[in-house]
Scaffold this motif. Structure first.
Motif, PDB file in Angstrom:
ATOM      1  N   GLY A 196       0.816  -1.203   0.000  1.00 16.13           N
ATOM      2  CA  GLY A 196       0.000   0.000   0.000  1.00 16.13           C
ATOM      3  C   GLY A 196       0.856   1.261   0.000  1.00 16.13           C
ATOM      4  N   ASP A 197       0.204   2.408  -0.070  1.00 13.65           N
ATOM      5  CA  ASP A 197       0.896   3.694  -0.071  1.00 13.65           C
ATOM      6  C   ASP A 197       1.706   3.921   1.199  1.00 13.65           C
ATOM      7  N   ASP A 198       1.286   3.269   2.284  1.00 15.31           N
ATOM      8  CA  ASP A 198       1.993   3.433   3.555  1.00 15.31           C
ATOM      9  C   ASP A 198       3.148   2.450   3.715  1.00 15.31           C
ATOM     10  N   GLY A 199       3.414   1.641   2.683  1.00 14.50           N
ATOM     11  CA  GLY A 199       4.508   0.685   2.727  1.00 14.50           C
ATOM     12  C   GLY A 199       4.161  -0.634   3.390  1.00 14.50           C
ATOM     13  N   MET A 200       2.917  -0.791   3.824  1.00 14.45           N
ATOM     14  CA  MET A 200       2.483  -2.024   4.477  1.00 14.45           C
ATOM     15  C   MET A 200       1.819  -2.954   3.463  1.00 14.45           C
TER      16      MET A 200
END
Length: 123
Positions: free
Chosen positions: A30-34
């Motif tokens: 995802g955009d948050d790196g998760m």
């Protein structure tokens, strides 16, 4: 290649169940790196039989019901791979995790035999 084409039986309406849905999850970042699971639902057909059936398991903390089915299908079910979770199969209002897949692509048009465990454990 074997001479017997088992897929003729798998497509026979007397055996085939068309009410199966494969919920396939692929992990994406995802955009948050998760990592998150992106789920796709795909209807498919196959021959469903009981594996061990529904079993009542009694343990010290209570009881629970376990269950399993076997699915023979030309749809390429998966018990998981790199970046992909094991498929979830919905059948008759219950969800099952694909825990084992045997590949029989050398029989005629080819098929897989998948063992699926009931989720969640009830009890």
């Amino acid at each position: 290649m074997a001479d017997l084409d088992v897929t003729e039986i798998l497509f026979d309406p007397d055996f085939m169940d068309t009410g199966l849905v494969c919920k396939r999850g692929a992990q994406v970042i995802g955009d948050d790196g998760m990592a998150v699971n992106a789920i796709s639902n795909t209807p498919f057909a196959g021959v469903v039989t009981s594996d061990r059936g529904d079993l009542l398991e009694r343990i010290a903390t209570g009881e629970r019901v376990k269950g399993s089915i076997t699915i023979h299908t030309v749809f390429p079910l998966s018990d998981g791979a790199a970046g992909q979770t094991a498929d979830i199969v919905s059948w008759r209002g219950r969800d099952y995790t694909v825990t084992n897949v045997n590949d029989y692509q050398h029989f005629g048009a080819g098929f897989v035999c998948a063992t699926c465990e009931l989720i969640p454990l009830a009890g």
